[in-house]
Design an enzyme around this catalytic site. Structure first.
Site, short mmCIF file in Angstrom:
data_model
loop_
_atom_site.label_atom_id
_atom_site.label_comp_id
_atom_site.label_asym_id
_atom_site.label_seq_id
_atom_site.Cartn_x
_atom_site.Cartn_y
_atom_site.Cartn_z
N CYS A 114 0.81 -1.22 0.00
CA CYS A 114 0.00 0.00 0.00
C CYS A 114 0.84 1.27 0.00
O CYS A 114 0.37 2.32 -0.43
CB CYS A 114 -0.92 -0.01 1.21
SG CYS A 114 -1.97 -1.47 1.28
N HIS A 263 -3.98 6.92 1.00
CA HIS A 263 -4.21 5.51 0.68
C HIS A 263 -5.63 5.15 1.11
O HIS A 263 -6.03 5.40 2.26
CB HIS A 263 -3.18 4.65 1.41
CG HIS A 263 -3.55 3.21 1.50
ND1 HIS A 263 -3.95 2.48 0.40
CD2 HIS A 263 -3.61 2.36 2.56
CE1 HIS A 263 -4.23 1.24 0.78
NE2 HIS A 263 -4.04 1.14 2.08
N ASN A 293 -10.09 -1.50 -1.42
CA ASN A 293 -8.70 -1.12 -1.16
C ASN A 293 -7.81 -1.89 -2.14
O ASN A 293 -7.74 -3.11 -2.08
CB ASN A 293 -8.37 -1.48 0.30
CG ASN A 293 -6.89 -1.34 0.66
OD1 ASN A 293 -6.04 -1.14 -0.21
ND2 ASN A 293 -6.60 -1.47 1.94
#
Lengths: 354, 100
Positions: A114, A263, A293
């Protein structure tokens, strides 16, 4: 000389997993808390055999085709992902071949999840400003759905799969990267990992055995593990602190920023970070509800969508912050350049670019 | 009010159950609503209530009421022999930002 982003495109797979699909699998009651926290309605999921590099390939093809860029003119290819095709070779090398890039083009992987976008931008920027490369294609991609146990009701609702291609070029005019702040807390590496995925714990019959933890989550050692509370806690304390350090470093305040892009881990976490930093609503932007995500592709996707939706204009100052396993984080501040091309078009799905 | 009763108040608020009675052995999994999301709620609400900030590893190790009590007691010993358990403290910024 600076480096600017001149084009972006992204690819999401055709497969969709809605909250209704998840309710059938896990039951409404089990999902209520996590879907409320996540703010995600639908995830895009790869088909069996489809990989992160396939998505990256289509995003890159679309970018090159739309901008009519000769693949031979790309001299740096970075593939940032934790779901590469093979342990050997680097997936960037396979993509180099599939995209028909020149043999003068450097190609390598960055193995981060990420947090990878600021890292890959910093590396490309460093190589361009050092004169090692002139035009870089950065591909951030992950397909986590195949490495998440289908009965892991903590992770399945959070993650989707996707890839984003970013073109970076040298520029002598204004705009570009104001700076980067990168960091790591390796003492927390165990909080997000696939235990049996490399040399430390070789795969075996034992690593394929299913385990059900105290909260009812099922996985094996060959699937992604995340200690959700630890990672949430780390993120909501550490990331505001790191963003403040970056702003101090660049002699900026939140008032000096036009957009703060985080993020897209989950809506609750993103909102908490915004609130701690007192980022006004007008400078916030979200893009996770319809995709999930996307790990390595998460932060570039939110930037691409902000661009597509007309939120980026020349001269604006944008802060990007990415964070995740490692534990690892990165912040980048970009002054949106005059020379950035037309906005990103909508997402491409695999096969659409041909 | 002692640590245990203040913690019970935290649990009652998190689970929206004014009759909930906690015990040391109450653990994630044994109580149906206590999943990983609930642990996040409990941790942040506990930090606000007691004015402490747990470390990432400490949060990662929380599985039961006993784990939280143990952590709070260790914080109390580190700070003026238990004053933390008796008085309101400035709450950590991130926990303050939490709206459940």
């Amino acid at each position: 000389m600076n480096t600017i982003i001149t084009a972006m495109h992204y690819c999401v797979p055709k497969g969709r997993m809605t909250n209704a699909d998840l309710a059938e699998r896990f039951g409404e009651r089990q999902l209520k808390a996590i879907t409320k926290m996540a703010g995600i309605e639908e995830r895009r999921i790869v088909a069996p055999g489809e990989t992160a590099s396939d998505l990256a390939y289509w995003a890159a093809r679309r970018l090159l085709d739309d901008r009519r860029i000769d693949p031979q003119r790309i001299d740096l290819l970075i593939f940032a992902s934790q779901t590469g095709d093979h342990q050997i070779p680097a997936t960037a090398c396979s993509l180099h071949g599939r995209l028909g890039l020149a043999d003068t083009c450097a190609a390598f992987d960055i193995n981060l999840g990420c947090s990878s976008y600021p890292y890959s931008l910093a590396v490309a920027h460093g190589m361009i400003t050092a004169g090692v490369a002139h035009r870089a294609l950065v591909l951030n991609a992950d397909a986590l759905s195949p490495v998440i146990h289908p009965l892991d009701r903590g992770l399945v609702p959070l993650h989707g799969d996707g890839a984003v291609a970013t073109l970076l070029e040298a520029s002598a005019s204004g705009g570009g990267f104001r700076g980067f702040r990168l960091g790591t807390d390796g003492s927390g590496a165990q909080h997000i990992m696939i235990p049996a995925s490399g040399a430390r714990i070789p795969r075996s019959e034992a690593t394929r055995r299913e385990i059900t933890d105290e909260s009812g989550i099922v996985r094996t050692q060959e699937h992604l593990y995340m200690n959700g509370p630890a990672v949430f806690h780390f993120s909501v304390y550490k990331i505001p602190e790191v963003i403040r350090q970056a702003l101090d470093q660049f002699q900026l305040t939140v008032d000096d920023l036009d957009l703060v892009l985080l993020h897209q881990a989950n809506k609750t976490m993103v909102d908490m970070i915004y609130r701690v930093l007192e980022v006004p609503e007008s400078k916030r932007f979200y893009y996770m509800e319809s995709v999930g995500n996307l790990a390595s592709a998460s932060t570039p996707l939110v930037l691409a969508e902000a661009w597509r939706q007309g939120r980026l204009h020349p001269g604006q100052r944008i802060l990007l912050a990415s964070f995740g396993n490692g534990l690892s984080w990165g912040v980048a501040v970009i002054e949106w350049p005059e020379e950035a091309g037309p906005p990103v078009q909508g997402p491409v799905e695999p096969g659409e670019a041909e | 009010m002692n640590t245990f009763y203040r913690l019970q108040s935290v649990f009652r608020n998190v689970f929206n159950d004014p009759t909930l009675r906690i015990s040391s052995d109450l653990a994630a999994g044994a109580y149906e609503d206590w999943d990983s999301v609930a642990t996040v709620h409990i941790v942040l609400a506990t930090e606000v209530e007691f004015g402490v900030r747990f470390t990432t590893d400490e949060v990662g190790g929380i599985r039961s009421v006993a784990d939280i009590v143990r952590l709070l007691e260790s914080y109390a010993q580190r700070r003026d022999g238990g004053a933390i358990l008796a008085a309101a403290r400035p709450t950590p910024a991130a926990a303050q930002a939490y709206e459940g």
